[in-house]
Scaffold this motif. Structure first.
Motif, PDB file in Angstrom:
ATOM      1  N   HIS A 752     -44.389   2.142  -8.591  1.00  0.00           N
ATOM      2  CA  HIS A 752     -45.695   1.548  -8.297  1.00  0.00           C
ATOM      3  C   HIS A 752     -45.896   0.215  -9.014  1.00  0.00           C
ATOM      4  CE1 HIS A 752     -46.288   3.840 -12.025  1.00  0.00           C
ATOM      5  NE2 HIS A 752     -47.268   3.009 -12.296  1.00  0.00           N
ATOM      6  N   GLU A 753     -45.214   0.010 -10.142  1.00  0.00           N
ATOM      7  CA  GLU A 753     -45.374  -1.246 -10.870  1.00  0.00           C
ATOM      8  C   GLU A 753     -44.859  -2.429 -10.047  1.00  0.00           C
ATOM      9  OE1 GLU A 753     -47.017  -1.584 -13.458  1.00  0.00           O
ATOM     10  OE2 GLU A 753     -46.955   0.238 -14.668  1.00  0.00           O
ATOM     11  N   VAL A 754     -43.737  -2.236  -9.375  1.00  0.00           N
ATOM     12  CA  VAL A 754     -43.204  -3.280  -8.503  1.00  0.00           C
ATOM     13  C   VAL A 754     -44.105  -3.460  -7.289  1.00  0.00           C
ATOM     14  CG1 VAL A 754     -41.295  -3.888  -6.950  1.00  0.00           C
ATOM     15  CG2 VAL A 754     -40.823  -2.984  -9.235  1.00  0.00           C
ATOM     16  N   MET A 755     -44.541  -2.355  -6.722  1.00  0.00           N
ATOM     17  CA  MET A 755     -45.279  -2.408  -5.459  1.00  0.00           C
ATOM     18  C   MET A 755     -46.666  -3.017  -5.621  1.00  0.00           C
ATOM     19  SD  MET A 755     -42.935  -1.381  -3.502  1.00  0.00           S
ATOM     20  CE  MET A 755     -43.682  -1.041  -1.918  1.00  0.00           C
ATOM     21  N   ILE A 756     -47.340  -2.727  -6.719  1.00  0.00           N
ATOM     22  CA  ILE A 756     -48.648  -3.349  -6.958  1.00  0.00           C
ATOM     23  C   ILE A 756     -48.487  -4.870  -6.994  1.00  0.00           C
ATOM     24  CG2 ILE A 756     -50.553  -3.631  -8.583  1.00  0.00           C
ATOM     25  CD1 ILE A 756     -49.894  -0.848  -9.664  1.00  0.00           C
ATOM     26  N   ARG A 757     -47.461  -5.311  -7.682  1.00  0.00           N
ATOM     27  CA  ARG A 757     -47.250  -6.746  -7.847  1.00  0.00           C
ATOM     28  C   ARG A 757     -46.855  -7.440  -6.550  1.00  0.00           C
ATOM     29  NH1 ARG A 757     -46.467  -4.213 -12.567  1.00  0.00           N
ATOM     30  NH2 ARG A 757     -46.782  -5.341 -14.535  1.00  0.00           N
ATOM     31  N   GLY A 758     -46.365  -6.671  -5.609  1.00  0.00           N
ATOM     32  CA  GLY A 758     -45.960  -7.241  -4.325  1.00  0.00           C
ATOM     33  C   GLY A 758     -46.997  -7.103  -3.233  1.00  0.00           C
ATOM     34  N   THR A 759     -48.112  -6.443  -3.507  1.00  0.00           N
ATOM     35  CA  THR A 759     -49.151  -6.267  -2.499  1.00  0.00           C
ATOM     36  C   THR A 759     -49.875  -7.595  -2.250  1.00  0.00           C
ATOM     37  OG1 THR A 759     -49.441  -3.968  -3.198  1.00  0.00           O
ATOM     38  CG2 THR A 759     -51.193  -4.938  -1.873  1.00  0.00           C
ATOM     39  N   PHE A 760     -50.077  -7.920  -0.994  1.00  0.00           N
ATOM     40  CA  PHE A 760     -50.650  -9.214  -0.574  1.00  0.00           C
ATOM     41  C   PHE A 760     -49.777 -10.400  -1.038  1.00  0.00           C
ATOM     42  CE2 PHE A 760     -54.603  -6.601  -0.749  1.00  0.00           C
ATOM     43  CZ  PHE A 760     -54.994  -6.742   0.575  1.00  0.00           C
ATOM     44  N   ALA A 761     -48.458 -10.185  -1.143  1.00  0.00           N
ATOM     45  CA  ALA A 761     -47.589 -11.253  -1.648  1.00  0.00           C
ATOM     46  C   ALA A 761     -46.675 -11.811  -0.565  1.00  0.00           C
ATOM     47  CB  ALA A 761     -46.748 -10.738  -2.819  1.00  0.00           C
ATOM     48  N   ASN A 762     -46.908 -11.464   0.686  1.00  0.00           N
ATOM     49  CA  ASN A 762     -46.067 -11.976   1.777  1.00  0.00           C
ATOM     50  C   ASN A 762     -46.085 -13.501   1.791  1.00  0.00           C
ATOM     51  OD1 ASN A 762     -45.650 -12.948   4.718  1.00  0.00           O
ATOM     52  ND2 ASN A 762     -44.957 -10.835   4.797  1.00  0.00           N
TER      53      ASN A 762
END
Length: 930
Positions: A752-762
């Motif tokens: 989840h640490e990676v995924m939170i940081r990648g949310t809305f990061a497209n």
């Protein structure tokens, strides 16, 4: 639990020497007029009637369904099984493992957290087409796959051993939906003495591919799938059903891909979001099951919940071809006929809306450059490409007017082609509608000289096809188009044609059977001659695992800002999805993928301009190498046999030596590795109490992102490559992970640490708070600084500020990505206000405790005067604590804007989930109470 059987529907069905309990549909008056799909739901209710969740009233409401009414009656659908791929499946297993610990910590029995419905997980999303165009590409890519995903695969092996009813199909086997239709799906289930329709939910929106077999199922978020595995029915409103009547037959030269792109365009224009689509009529029999599966696969692209075909003789023939045993074939036919589920070409069920398509009118097509519903007739592809290029080439950013490369000049023989000249200065480029992006002679206008690894040079230009990928179960499940591509390759090689040197070619079938019938047909060498070597059995390019472009191509594209193209046989071509270097993406049939690899450019009229010059010095046109329907059918008949499927799937869960030799943890609960960067225990249940806390209104909220129309879950959810300068990349670097070991976001969905940081990061996300900037950037309203969305969310969390996202129409369209909702929730977003939602994402937001709100009809952020800089308060949410769902809540801002937002909690079950803070806390508390 046994059915109450209020209608006396319980009966017996004898097939061969076996007898099954069934629940007869004809016990319910009015059922005969129902569409096929609603009959499946009716049987589901009859069999699961318990007097509480499923009652006599629900059954009568379905039997008395009014096709003209808007959906308003809620029912509880209990899928027979659950299907997952590894990107979405890993978080599901992570959550189940975490639930076991939460149950244990709250005094329950951890081992009771177990799937109650059969669940299959197919590892198909992790292979990347790193190596291509060489004989060892498959072996090298598999090696890389295991190196990158060792921790994930060990975790999944633990899950397969720890959880009952969870089966895992190892890497290198096939794509989940193709494995589903070729092996897993029984069409009629036989379980615990009962026979009933095969139904399912899947953690991938393209679960609908199985609709082509007459199986009712659709994609849901991972959180809903977990609940289904744990015995929770899926809450839904009885939908509107669109009848799609088929007449005639496909003409010579038209493929299943052309058909599905035509249907996608028609249904998007008609509007079928949230509806069932059902195909019927005399033309159904002329559509083979492989084509039906292609149509079902792309249901998310036109927005329907399902796109289903009824069971008929073609269904049974397909089951026979793919190696199902004789008893299963007999069971499917006997059950369907006994229940009135066997297709009658003359029948006209009651439908909410109807469309008709004459199959003979379908023409060869592509779709692009950015959406699956944007159909492009092949005959107009060149002109439409040139028009679309204006959206990708900045004003004044034009080079000379030369060809895409010197070799491509063969496509314009002197007899009918304009002279190819060179402008002296980019500023001299004309500026009318089309030539704003192309040169004076109408051709793309920025050729760049590139030298390849072999020392040969060529020129790249706008419109160069740099990726040509035969990929995705959408089409690789279809022998007709796959053999069509191989035969086209054979004819091309025989004529002396070759792919252009800048084209990254790849072949990624959805099952091993494809390569077996290629070998039997003797066509593999021709594909390989054109660079289409096997790169893996997985989704690859269609989900963004295209791998890097050759260094010299990537450098030229980025240094000169070239708008280059991918052509793929997949179902998705959203911006930023396929490859970070590629701006324009076109969906096409496998034969057309090969054709564009030969052409090397989108700036070609395939109907009238040659693909190149043959070994005899003569121009070669697409029509010269296109295989006939007869040739394809004869090759299929000689090359494909049911024994291939039987042997290919005989030991499907065992895996290869790499899989079998993976060290496997054991025990009822998982031992988390604190150093792991792939699998970490998520915080969803931290501090959870046995009883839910009341939900409340909130004020002082700030806007994290202000987004436009058609923002997809690809824009929201972490996907694709992880950039070193991104918050996720920085996290991995801080953890000591080398850049070349970053892998993709999808492979790290268990962290989840990676995924939170990648949310809305497209990289293509356009946040209106920072106009003119693309990517995961926003304004921190506390400081006025421009920063990453993750860093802003961290600052807001430290200050105790709740967050809101503002959006336009069709918010959350695209794949059913649970992390689009999970990441949104973990960033601290409490509500989303949009003009409209795609079904799955709205449901997933509620499943994570995020409130979906909708602007008043006809209104938007712009019309209401919202800028995204306001402080927002939302009042009226507390009414949910009384057991009711308010129709609207009051939204007010510190700038004086106020309006009543529609609450998009559409069913009582969704209200329960929201009150509990999400679907998983709800299920967990229910298990503890039991």
């Amino acid at each position: 639990m046994a059915s109450l059987d209020t209608f006396g529907a319980r009966s017996q069905l004898r097939v061969d020497d076996a007898e099954y309990e069934i629940f007869r549909l004809d016990a319910v008056a009015g059922q005969q007029r129902l569409p096929y799909s609603l009959k499946i739901l009716l049987e589901n209710l009859l069999r699961t009637e318990d007097g509480a969740n499923i009652t006599e009233g629900h059954i009568r409401a379905l039997a008395d369904w009014d096709p003209t009414a808007e959906p308003s009656v809620e029912i509880q659908y209990t899928p027979a099984r659950v299907l997952m791929q590894d990107f979405t499946g890993v978080p599901c297993v992570v959550d189940l493992a975490t639930m076991r610990e939460a149950v244990r910590d709250l005094g329950g029995d951890a081992a009771k957290v177990n799937p109650l419905a059969p669940a299959d997980l197919v590892i198909d999303h992790s292979v990347v087409a790193d190596v291509f165009g060489r004989p060892d590409a498959f072996e090298r890519n598999v090696e890389f796959e295991y190196q990158r995903n060792r921790e994930r695969y060990q975790f999944l092996r633990w899950g397969q051993n720890a959880f009952d009813e969870l089966k895992v199909v190892p890497p290198g086997t096939g794509i989940v939906h193709q494995v589903n239709i070729e092996h897993i799906a029984p069409v009629v289930m036989a379980r615990r003495g009962q026979a009933y329709p095969d139904t399912l939910v899947g953690t991938d929106s393209h679960t609908t591919m199985v609709n082509g077999l007459g199986v009712l199922g659709w994609g849901v978020g991972g959180i809903e799938a977990e609940a289904a595995m744990l015995g929770q029915p899926v809450s839904m409103l009885i939908p509107r059903v669109v009848g799609f009547k088929l007449d005639g037959e496909l003409p010579e030269g038209a493929t299943a891909t052309d058909l599905v792109l035509t249907i996608t365009e028609m249904l998007r224009q008609h509007g079928v979001v949230g509806k069932f689509v059902e195909f019927y009529g005399p033309g159904v029999a002329a559509v083979p099951v492989a084509n039906r599966a292609t149509i079902g696969n792309m249901s998310p692209e036109y927005g329907s919940t399902v796109a289903i075909f009824p069971v008929d003789a073609e269904t049974v023939n397909y089951l026979r071809l793919t190696g199902r045993d004789a008893h299963q074939l007999a069971l499917v036919e006997a059950y369907a006929k006994a229940q009135g589920l066997w297709h009658d070409p003359a029948a006209e069920p009651a439908y909410s809306e109807q469309l008709t398509l004459d199959l003979s009118t379908v023409e060869p097509s592509l779709a692009g450059p950015r959406r699956p519903q944007d159909r492009v007739p092949v005959g107009s592809a060149k002109t439409l490409f040139r028009g679309a290029l204006n959206d990708y080439v900045a004003d004044g950013d034009h080079g000379d007017t030369g060809s895409a490369d010197e070799a491509a000049e063969e496509s314009f023989p002197a007899s009918d082609a304009p002279a190819i000249g060179h402008a002296d200065d980019p500023a001299d480029a004309p500026r009318d509608l089309i030539s704003a992006a192309v040169g004076a002679n109408g051709r793309p206008s920025r050729p760049v000289r590139v030298t390849g690894e072999d020392g040969n040079s060529y020129e790249l230009d706008h419109g160069a096809v740099v990726i040509a990928a035969i990929t995705s179960c959408t089409n690789t499940s279809n022998p007709q188009v796959m053999l069509g591509a191989a035969l086209l390759a054979k004819h091309a090689v025989d004529k002396g044609l070759a792919r252009k040197p800048w084209v990254k070619t790849s072949l990624a079938p959805g099952s091993k059977v494809v390569m077996e019938y290629y070998e039997r047909a003797g066509v593999t060498p021709y594909l390989e001659k054109l660079g289409f070597h096997l790169v893996g059995y997985g989704c690859t390019t269609c989900i963004g695992n295209s791998g890097p472009l050759p260094t010299e191509v990537s450098e030229a594209v980025n240094e000169h800002d070239l708008s280059v193209v991918s052509v793929l046989s997949g179902n998705r071509n959203f911006e930023g999805r396929i490859n970070p270097d590629v701006k324009m993406n076109y969906l096409a049939s496998p034969p057309l993928v090969v054709a564009y690899a030969l052409a090397g450019t989108m700036d070609i009229d395939l109907a009238n301009e040659p693909l190149g010059t043959g070994s005899d010095g003569q121009p070669v046109y697409l029509r010269d190498i296109w295989p006939s329907t007869r040739e394809i059918e004869e090759t299929m008949a000689a090359a494909i046999a049911s024994e291939m499927y039987q042997s290919g799937y005989a030991d499907v869960f065992a895996g290869d030596e790499r899989w079998r030799n993976l060290p496997t943890p054991s025990g009822d609960t998982f031992t988390w590795d604190p150093e792991s960067t792939y699998v970490r225990k998520p915080p969803y249940f931290d501090g959870m109490s046995p009883q839910p806390q009341p939900v409340g209104d909130f004020d002082g909220a700030r806007v994290l992102a202000m987004l436009g129309d058609s923002v997809t879950t690809d824009h929201i959810s972490p996907a694709g490559a992880i950039k070193p300068d991104s918050p996720a990349g920085q996290y991995l670097l801080d953890k000591g992970v080398a850049r070349h070991e970053f892998n993709s976001y999808g492979s790290r969905r268990g962290n989840h640490e990676v995924m939170i940081r990648g949310t809305f990061a497209n990289i293509r996300l356009r946040n209106q708070l920072v106009p003119g900037v693309e990517g995961g950037v926003t304004v921190n309203h506390l400081t006025g600084e421009q920063t990453s969305i993750y860093q802003a969310a961290e600052a807001y969390a430290e200050a105790g500020v709740p967050l809101v996202v503002l959006a336009g129409k069709e918010y959350g369209s695209g794949s059913s990505r649970d992390w689009a909702a999970k990441g949104t929730a973990l960033l601290g977003v409490k509500a989303v206000i949009a003009e409209s939602y795609e079904r799955i994402h709205r449901s997933n937001l509620i499943g994570m405790g995020v409130l979906p709100l909708q602007y008043p009809s006809g209104q938007s952020a712009a019309s209401l005067g919202l800028t995204g800089r306001e402080t927002i308060a939302i009042a009226g949410v507390e009414e949910l604590n009384d057991g009711t769902t308010p129709a609207t809540v009051r939204v007010t801002t510190d700038t004086g804007v106020s309006f009543d937002a529609r609450v998009r909690i559409d069913t009582p079950a969704e209200a329960d989930y929201y009150r509990h803070g999400g679907i998983l806390p709800y299920v967990l508390r229910k298990m503890l109470a039991a």
